[in-house]
Write an enzyme that holds these catalytic residues in place. Structure first.
Site, PDB file in Angstrom:
ATOM      1  CD  GLU A  63      59.981  10.468  69.309  1.00 41.98           C
ATOM      2  OE1 GLU A  63      59.720  10.312  68.098  1.00 41.98           O
ATOM      3  OE2 GLU A  63      60.215   9.514  70.067  1.00 41.98           O
ATOM      4  CD  GLU A  91      63.194   6.500  71.268  1.00 42.96           C
ATOM      5  OE1 GLU A  91      62.373   7.015  72.054  1.00 42.96           O
ATOM      6  OE2 GLU A  91      64.294   7.019  71.012  1.00 42.96           O
ATOM      7  CB  ALA A 108      58.814   9.675  76.828  1.00 42.25           C
ATOM      8  N   GLY A 166      58.934   6.675  72.542  1.00 40.49           N
ATOM      9  CA  GLY A 166      59.700   5.830  73.461  1.00 40.49           C
ATOM     10  C   GLY A 166      59.211   4.391  73.470  1.00 40.49           C
TER      11      GLY A 166
END
Ligand code: COA
Length: 261
Positions: free
Chosen positions: A135, A115, A67, A112
């Site tokens: 993260e 993911e 992200a 992300g």
């Protein structure tokens, strides 16, 4: 899809090629990119000319490096929950897409990005791919479904190790853990492998393919009896013209021609 700023979209021979296109930011997922992903998957379901999807990242360095940290740095407790739920919702749309979706990952596939790849139905990596959920280095945890999908894919022990250490693993290790289906020397060869698999899938009965997606996902829906879902889907298959075509073609010793109805 011409108005997209962060995703390139091109359809060829029934396959929609989606390329996350923020190369200078390692294809990091900002809010705008996520919204474009949401919009594109709505189109995928409706557009009959699209039979399958390949999702990849621009350039050689990254599939998606997570992200967008510049946006994460601005969160508070209220919008952080919305941030996670929004990403989870979009990735769930991808996971539940009734047309096959393959991630072709090259370079950094982190946070992300990992993911996003895990929300696809399969992952094919080039040898330079690196996977991880870093993260914890930022004081947070995966928020787009990673804690769940990584555990499902590689098991509790290894998932805990990756998410607690933030370590990256290479493509071969990812394959040995079941995170990746195939590893090819280059991105071009990884794309070719994805095309080979998808063209094979596209020669089968589309309704049955969609039901495989749904029944496999039913394993992970805690409120559902997957065996019942399977039996119901099996029964729906035999109402289709493709069922008649598939069984007749076998008995008549010819190749079936499926119409998706
Ligand atoms: N969000 C926003 N920008 C990112 C990004 C991310 N997740 N990952 C990389 N970038 C940007 C960098 O800030 C840099 O931008 P700049 O040139 O404007 O400074 C550019 O992409 C290139 O990255 P850089 O760090 O210089 O490349 P590198 O080869 O040295 O390292 C990574 C590559 C992927 C190891 C490193 O960028 C990194 O650790 N990224 C964050 C990964 C992460 O924590 N993801 C989870 C987020 S929840």
């Amino acid at each position: 899809m011409d108005h997209f700023k962060n995703i390139l979209a091109e359809t060829k021979d029934g396959i929609l090629y989606l390329t996350i296109n923020r190369e200078d930011k390692m294809n990091a997922l900002n809010f705008a990119t996520l919204e474009e992903l949401r919009e594109v998957f709505d189109t995928v379901l409706e557009d009959k000319s699209i039979k399958a999807v390949i999702l990849t990242g621009a350039g050689e360095k990254a599939f998606v490096a997570g992200a967008d940290i510049s946006e994460i740095a601005e969160l508070n407790e209220v919008n952080a929950r919305k941030f996670a739920e929004n990403g989870q919702e979009i990735f769930s749309v991808i996971e539940n897409c009734e047309k096959p979706v393959v991630a072709v990952t090259n370079g950094f596939t982190l946070g992300g990005g990992c993911e996003l790849a895990m929300a696809c139905h399969m992952r094919i990596a080039s040898a330079n791919a690196r996977f991880g959920q870093p993260e914890v280095n930022l004081g947070i945890i995966p928020g787009y479904g990673g804690t769940q999908r990584l555990t499902i894919l590689i098991g509790r022990g290894k998932a805990n190790e990756l998410m607690m250490t933030g370590d990256m693993i290479n493509a071969e290790e990812a394959r040995s853990l079941g995170l990746v289906n195939h590893v090819l020397p280059s991105k071009e060869e990884a794309l070719a492998k994805a095309e080979e698999i998808l063209h094979k899938i596209m020669s089968k009965a589309p309704l049955a393919i969609g039901m495989v997606v749904d029944c496999v996902n039913a394993v992970y829906r805690s409120d559902e009896n997957g065996y019942q879902t399977e039996a119901n889907s099996f029964a729906r298959c035999v109402k289709s013209g493709d069922y008649k075509e598939g069984t007749s073609a076998f008995l008549e010793k010819r190749k079936p021609v499926f119409k998706g109805e």
